[in-house]
Design an enzyme around this catalytic site. Sequence first.
Site, PDB file in Angstrom:
ATOM      1  N   LYS A 126       8.270  -9.059  39.576  1.00 20.69           N
ATOM      2  CA  LYS A 126       8.327 -10.325  40.148  1.00 20.69           C
ATOM      3  C   LYS A 126       9.850 -10.506  40.655  1.00 20.69           C
ATOM      4  O   LYS A 126      10.063 -11.212  41.733  1.00 20.69           O
ATOM      5  CB  LYS A 126       8.107 -11.523  39.111  1.00 20.69           C
ATOM      6  CG  LYS A 126       7.969 -12.654  39.915  1.00 20.69           C
ATOM      7  CD  LYS A 126       7.534 -14.035  38.868  1.00 20.69           C
ATOM      8  CE  LYS A 126       7.492 -15.144  39.623  1.00 20.69           C
ATOM      9  NZ  LYS A 126       7.080 -16.211  38.727  1.00 20.69           N
ATOM     10  N   ASP A 127      10.900  -9.995  39.747  1.00 21.20           N
ATOM     11  CA  ASP A 127      12.216 -10.112  40.114  1.00 21.20           C
ATOM     12  C   ASP A 127      12.482  -9.147  41.227  1.00 21.20           C
ATOM     13  O   ASP A 127      13.193  -9.670  42.229  1.00 21.20           O
ATOM     14  CB  ASP A 127      13.071  -9.799  38.979  1.00 21.20           C
ATOM     15  CG  ASP A 127      13.331 -11.013  37.859  1.00 21.20           C
ATOM     16  OD1 ASP A 127      12.758 -12.108  38.276  1.00 21.20           O
ATOM     17  OD2 ASP A 127      13.733 -10.751  36.870  1.00 21.20           O
ATOM     18  N   SER A 146      13.331 -17.522  26.807  1.00 18.30           N
ATOM     19  CA  SER A 146      13.597 -18.362  28.067  1.00 18.30           C
ATOM     20  C   SER A 146      12.749 -19.577  27.827  1.00 18.30           C
ATOM     21  O   SER A 146      11.675 -19.909  27.229  1.00 18.30           O
ATOM     22  CB  SER A 146      12.794 -17.639  29.120  1.00 18.30           C
ATOM     23  OG  SER A 146      13.289 -16.236  29.434  1.00 18.30           O
ATOM     24  N   HIS A 197      18.233 -13.969  25.049  1.00 17.77           N
ATOM     25  CA  HIS A 197      17.161 -13.418  24.338  1.00 17.77           C
ATOM     26  C   HIS A 197      17.117 -13.812  22.978  1.00 17.77           C
ATOM     27  O   HIS A 197      16.171 -13.260  22.430  1.00 17.77           O
ATOM     28  CB  HIS A 197      17.493 -11.833  24.480  1.00 17.77           C
ATOM     29  CG  HIS A 197      17.218 -11.256  25.932  1.00 17.77           C
ATOM     30  ND1 HIS A 197      16.540 -10.010  26.189  1.00 17.77           N
ATOM     31  CD2 HIS A 197      17.403 -11.675  27.053  1.00 17.77           C
ATOM     32  CE1 HIS A 197      16.198  -9.854  27.427  1.00 17.77           C
ATOM     33  NE2 HIS A 197      16.814 -10.955  28.011  1.00 17.77           N
ATOM     34  N   GLU A 204      35.548 -23.904  51.766  1.00 16.55           N
ATOM     35  CA  GLU A 204      34.430 -23.406  51.791  1.00 16.55           C
ATOM     36  C   GLU A 204      33.345 -24.247  51.512  1.00 16.55           C
ATOM     37  O   GLU A 204      33.419 -25.288  50.696  1.00 16.55           O
ATOM     38  CB  GLU A 204      34.193 -22.011  51.075  1.00 16.55           C
ATOM     39  CG  GLU A 204      35.077 -20.879  51.592  1.00 16.55           C
ATOM     40  CD  GLU A 204      34.395 -20.557  52.637  1.00 16.55           C
ATOM     41  OE1 GLU A 204      33.785 -19.259  52.773  1.00 16.55           O
ATOM     42  OE2 GLU A 204      34.763 -20.850  53.805  1.00 16.55           O
TER      43      GLU A 204
END
Lengths: 184, 401
Positions: free
Chosen positions: B239-240, B215, B211, B283
């Site tokens: 949207k998220d 972005s 922030h 894994e």
Amino acid sequence: MAHSVPSTQVGPSEAKTRRDFLLYATSVTGAVGTALALWPFIHSMNPAADVLALSSSEIDLAPVAPGQAITVTWRGKPVFVRHRMPDEITAAQNVDFSTLPDPQKDEGRVQKQEWLILVGVCTHLGCVPLGQKTTDPRGDYNGWFCPCHGSHYDTSGRIRKGPAPLNLDVPPYVFTTDTTIRIG
Amino acid sequence: MTASNNAIVRWIDDRLPIFTLMRHSTSEYPTPKNLNYWWNFGSLAGFVLVVMILTGIFLAMNYTPHTAYAFESVERIMRDVNYGWLLRYLHMNGASMFFALVYIHLFRGMYYGSYKSPREVLWWIGIIIFICMMATAFMGYVLPWGQMSFWGATVITNLFSAVPLVGTEIVTWLWGGFSVDNPTLNRFFALHYLLPFAIFGLLFIHLWALHTVKSNNPLGIDIKGPQDSIPFHPYYTIKDLYGIGVFLLIYLFFVFFAPNFFGEPDNYIPANPMVTPPHIVPEWYFLPFYAILRAVPDKLFGVVLMFASILVLFVLPWLDTSKVRSARFRPIYKQLFWIFVLDCLILGWIGAKPPEGAYLVIGRIATIYYFAHFLILLPLTGWFEKPRPLPDSIGAPTVKR
């Protein structure tokens, strides 16, 4: 997204209604979904299957002589089994039960007069009352005495004096033979 | 600047400006208006972190960190605890999902040059989170105390025996004994519980850095004015949320229909310190690094190279010498990026294969290419590549069309 509707045909109030509906519908769906998703987490803290499987205990009463008492475990809690003497039975029956803090007849608390079976947990705050051994203090009514906060129980396990609100619980049990019981 | 018309909200906000903070970081946070779906993966990873911590706390209520009881307590979770199977499968598959999301998030950052100035510290915090995730996942995998748990723990802790002079002492210290045993299991449980909260804290530092520098975006150019950005809330919150919905479909498909897809069947055999399974495999999310480890015939150098393959990411902002961020305007880098992705996939494939014959050769070539990408190709490309012209602003390409 009013993709097919030209903006001129949608008045401000109508657009607001549509948008409100979408907002509320989305919020409610989200809230219901979250609540449903939380249930497995909450329920996982309830007793598991192996804990529930331990919910009954079999006890052989034959070795317990009159005047003796034994303590057995049921669901992790102590259960008092007292083979009552005739005078203890008489004392329990001859009380005017309506004057007691938690009025109950002795007959309603036993299946066979001489066998008193109780959950040995004080109804005040969960301590185990004294009185199973002959050397224990048995309180003013010759039953049980809780040392934590001084509750006195009589020979029927009823509360007579002290802060406890209720009589000692009678667990569900059945006589499978004359001298065997199954608790739970 | 009042936080709200509500008197109670204002009273609290004057004393602890939490509502102001929330408003600044959501509805007022100016977000580039051209973010594509690759920008969903950060919030998705955050969502999975919360799911992992929640399921983990409830699993810990029924887990016993003792060698004699660990395996059985996990089986009890699966059979006796109400919805225990669901909690465990959410947690197991959540780990795989977390890594998948974070890998995509990482590659997104590489493709669009999100690590470049002024976002270097943001990038660093991300790598630290990634390293913490790997430690957490490794220790979590040990807890069920199956064969793969035990031998995975043995092999990975033994990596530190490659340290010159004090290697053995370090490994003894890690184990709290002379082999992987109860003290090891106990401390792994303690750390496995602790580290996710450290990650949670790091996540907020990550967001703080984000922030501050704002972005990045698919064009890789800065926000030049209000016309280039939209408020985070409601546009990107919704949207998220949509992304979370799509993600849940995939995640829950595995949880309900293929819960052991990512797992190793050998881990349902209780740990046996006397017998190693014939084919040990980590894994899937560790496979590329495992391949790098095995590509080197020297013990110390193999371990060093494996750690270097992660640590090199810290200096990536300076290895990439190009001033242009987004691969959209970098014709050469764009191809190198996809070759690099392919190289990582090859390393992952090799990590799952036995270290012999052609696999070993391919593994070595892929390892060399991995480092060549960072240390040779990236600096050179930055110098010699001729980038395509950048648009004037985030809004410009849309306007032109």
